[in-house]
Design a protein around this motif. Structure first.
Motif, PDB file in Angstrom:
ATOM      1  N   ILE A  23       0.857  -1.177   0.000  1.00  0.00           N
ATOM      2  CA  ILE A  23       0.000   0.000   0.000  1.00  0.00           C
ATOM      3  C   ILE A  23       0.899   1.236   0.000  1.00  0.00           C
ATOM      4  N   ALA A  24       0.406   2.291  -0.642  1.00  0.00           N
ATOM      5  CA  ALA A  24       1.193   3.522  -0.740  1.00  0.00           C
ATOM      6  C   ALA A  24       0.263   4.724  -0.640  1.00  0.00           C
ATOM      7  N   ALA A  25       0.811   5.837  -0.149  1.00  0.00           N
ATOM      8  CA  ALA A  25       0.005   7.043   0.025  1.00  0.00           C
ATOM      9  C   ALA A  25       0.828   8.294  -0.224  1.00  0.00           C
ATOM     10  N   THR A  26       0.137   9.293  -0.761  1.00  0.00           N
ATOM     11  CA  THR A  26       0.678  10.644  -0.856  1.00  0.00           C
ATOM     12  C   THR A  26       0.228  11.383   0.403  1.00  0.00           C
ATOM     13  N   GLU A  27       0.535  12.663   0.489  1.00  0.00           N
ATOM     14  CA  GLU A  27       0.043  13.471   1.613  1.00  0.00           C
ATOM     15  C   GLU A  27      -1.479  13.560   1.595  1.00  0.00           C
ATOM     16  N   GLN A  28      -2.088  13.411   0.416  1.00  0.00           N
ATOM     17  CA  GLN A  28      -3.550  13.540   0.298  1.00  0.00           C
ATOM     18  C   GLN A  28      -4.300  12.259   0.649  1.00  0.00           C
ATOM     19  N   GLY A  29      -3.632  11.124   0.587  1.00  0.00           N
ATOM     20  CA  GLY A  29      -4.320   9.879   0.931  1.00  0.00           C
ATOM     21  C   GLY A  29      -3.758   8.676   0.200  1.00  0.00           C
ATOM     22  N   LEU A  30      -4.400   7.554   0.443  1.00  0.00           N
ATOM     23  CA  LEU A  30      -4.000   6.286  -0.153  1.00  0.00           C
ATOM     24  C   LEU A  30      -4.060   6.411  -1.670  1.00  0.00           C
ATOM     25  N   CYS A  31      -2.982   6.055  -2.348  1.00  0.00           N
ATOM     26  CA  CYS A  31      -2.948   6.198  -3.809  1.00  0.00           C
ATOM     27  C   CYS A  31      -2.764   4.869  -4.519  1.00  0.00           C
ATOM     28  N   TYR A  32      -2.415   3.815  -3.777  1.00  0.00           N
ATOM     29  CA  TYR A  32      -2.125   2.537  -4.423  1.00  0.00           C
ATOM     30  C   TYR A  32      -2.347   1.398  -3.438  1.00  0.00           C
ATOM     31  N   VAL A  33      -3.042   0.373  -3.896  1.00  0.00           N
ATOM     32  CA  VAL A  33      -3.122  -0.895  -3.181  1.00  0.00           C
ATOM     33  C   VAL A  33      -2.751  -1.961  -4.197  1.00  0.00           C
ATOM     34  N   GLY A  34      -1.672  -2.659  -3.912  1.00  0.00           N
ATOM     35  CA  GLY A  34      -1.156  -3.646  -4.847  1.00  0.00           C
ATOM     36  C   GLY A  34      -1.836  -4.986  -4.725  1.00  0.00           C
ATOM     37  N   SER A  35      -1.470  -5.830  -5.625  1.00  0.00           N
ATOM     38  CA  SER A  35      -2.098  -7.142  -5.692  1.00  0.00           C
ATOM     39  C   SER A  35      -1.348  -8.158  -4.854  1.00  0.00           C
ATOM     40  N   GLN A  36      -2.092  -9.136  -4.418  1.00  0.00           N
ATOM     41  CA  GLN A  36      -1.564 -10.225  -3.595  1.00  0.00           C
ATOM     42  C   GLN A  36      -0.421 -10.916  -4.337  1.00  0.00           C
ATOM     43  N   ASP A  37       0.663 -11.142  -3.649  1.00  0.00           N
ATOM     44  CA  ASP A  37       1.783 -11.939  -4.164  1.00  0.00           C
ATOM     45  C   ASP A  37       2.501 -11.339  -5.369  1.00  0.00           C
ATOM     46  N   LYS A  38       2.353 -10.044  -5.620  1.00  0.00           N
ATOM     47  CA  LYS A  38       3.113  -9.399  -6.692  1.00  0.00           C
ATOM     48  C   LYS A  38       4.334  -8.744  -6.062  1.00  0.00           C
ATOM     49  N   PRO A  39       5.405  -8.634  -6.809  1.00  0.00           N
ATOM     50  CA  PRO A  39       6.625  -8.044  -6.240  1.00  0.00           C
ATOM     51  C   PRO A  39       6.512  -6.533  -6.060  1.00  0.00           C
ATOM     52  N   LEU A  40       7.423  -6.010  -5.262  1.00  0.00           N
ATOM     53  CA  LEU A  40       7.513  -4.572  -5.027  1.00  0.00           C
ATOM     54  C   LEU A  40       7.697  -3.813  -6.338  1.00  0.00           C
ATOM     55  N   THR A  41       8.279  -4.444  -7.334  1.00  0.00           N
ATOM     56  CA  THR A  41       8.497  -3.759  -8.611  1.00  0.00           C
ATOM     57  C   THR A  41       7.182  -3.305  -9.249  1.00  0.00           C
ATOM     58  N   GLU A  42       6.068  -3.984  -8.971  1.00  0.00           N
ATOM     59  CA  GLU A  42       4.781  -3.533  -9.501  1.00  0.00           C
ATOM     60  C   GLU A  42       4.467  -2.131  -8.971  1.00  0.00           C
ATOM     61  N   LEU A  43       4.657  -1.912  -7.671  1.00  0.00           N
ATOM     62  CA  LEU A  43       4.451  -0.590  -7.076  1.00  0.00           C
ATOM     63  C   LEU A  43       5.462   0.407  -7.644  1.00  0.00           C
ATOM     64  N   GLU A  44       6.718   0.031  -7.702  1.00  0.00           N
ATOM     65  CA  GLU A  44       7.748   0.944  -8.207  1.00  0.00           C
ATOM     66  C   GLU A  44       7.452   1.379  -9.638  1.00  0.00           C
ATOM     67  N   ASN A  45       7.059   0.441 -10.478  1.00  0.00           N
ATOM     68  CA  ASN A  45       6.740   0.765 -11.874  1.00  0.00           C
ATOM     69  C   ASN A  45       5.514   1.665 -11.962  1.00  0.00           C
ATOM     70  N   TRP A  46       4.498   1.406 -11.143  1.00  0.00           N
ATOM     71  CA  TRP A  46       3.295   2.225 -11.143  1.00  0.00           C
ATOM     72  C   TRP A  46       3.630   3.660 -10.723  1.00  0.00           C
ATOM     73  N   VAL A  47       4.415   3.798  -9.653  1.00  0.00           N
ATOM     74  CA  VAL A  47       4.801   5.131  -9.173  1.00  0.00           C
ATOM     75  C   VAL A  47       5.601   5.863 -10.244  1.00  0.00           C
ATOM     76  N   GLN A  48       6.529   5.173 -10.887  1.00  0.00           N
ATOM     77  CA  GLN A  48       7.344   5.807 -11.933  1.00  0.00           C
ATOM     78  C   GLN A  48       6.466   6.304 -13.086  1.00  0.00           C
ATOM     79  N   ALA A  49       5.429   5.544 -13.422  1.00  0.00           N
ATOM     80  CA  ALA A  49       4.539   5.931 -14.523  1.00  0.00           C
ATOM     81  C   ALA A  49       3.610   7.077 -14.131  1.00  0.00           C
ATOM     82  N   LYS A  50       3.090   7.058 -12.908  1.00  0.00           N
ATOM     83  CA  LYS A  50       2.088   8.040 -12.490  1.00  0.00           C
ATOM     84  C   LYS A  50       2.672   9.266 -11.807  1.00  0.00           C
ATOM     85  N   PHE A  51       3.798   9.114 -11.141  1.00  0.00           N
ATOM     86  CA  PHE A  51       4.441  10.213 -10.409  1.00  0.00           C
ATOM     87  C   PHE A  51       5.940  10.240 -10.734  1.00  0.00           C
TER      88      PHE A  51
END
Length: 182
Positions: A23-51
């Motif tokens: 799970i990840a959050a900006t100052e404004q609130g929760l921005c990401y909830v990842g999927s079960q059993d997926k690696p941290l790279t899924e979050l890292e890639n999403w953040v790189q694309a969106k922010f």
């Protein structure tokens, strides 16, 4: 206005019983909830694309209030979320995601139901694409959407996770209904 370079996104890996999600959050609130059993790279890639250019920081303490609500959900003590959410999309995506939040706990809607609800009955495939782009699994309950035939369809977290979420909610909803009449 802040530039993306000034944005910090805090994250943690939430583990509860057999659940494990990022799970990840900006100052404004929760921005990401990842999927079960997926690696941290899924979050890292999403953040790189969106922010692009933001700082991604592991911060369990900052994520505690978000994690607490999610644990209550996994325990069946919560059927909705009060936490602040920070999700952005196109006007169409936002309409779909807001419609998802209206699906009652323990119930399912079809893609057609969502398309009708947002006043775009011919946009069933576009609804599916918007649901697939939902960054907030569980908290924006896209797992509650099924195919017209009643079959489980795609889910970013995988069909096993979707099945588990629907079973959890179905079981809790049945228990609550039984308790009403006891």
């Amino acid at each position: 206005m802040k530039s993306n370079n000034a944005i910090t996104i805090n994250w943690t890996q939430l583990r509860h019983d057999s659940w494990s999600v990022y799970i990840a959050a900006t100052e404004q609130g929760l921005c990401y909830v990842g999927s079960q059993d997926k690696p941290l790279t899924e979050l890292e890639n999403w953040v790189q694309a969106k922010f692009p250019g933001c700082e991604l920081v592991k911060n369990d303490e900052a994520m505690q209030s978000y994690a607490a609500e999610m644990v209550e959900y996994f325990q069946g003590k919560r059927d909705g979320f009060e936490l602040a959410m920070d999700y952005k999309g196109t006007a169409f995506q936002m309409a779909v995601w807001n419609a998802l939040c209206q699906i009652p706990y323990g119930q399912t809607f079809t893609y057609s139901d969502i398309a009708n609800q947002i006043g775009k009955p011919a946009a069933v495939r576009a609804v599916g694409a918007a649901i697939g782009a939902n960054p907030l699994l569980i908290t924006v309950p896209c797992h509650r959407v099924i195919g017209k035939s009643g079959a489980l369809t795609g889910y970013r977290g995988g069909l096993a996770m979707k099945t588990r979420l629907l079973e959890l909610e179905g079981e809790r909803a049945r228990m609550r209904e039984t308790m009403k009449y006891a």
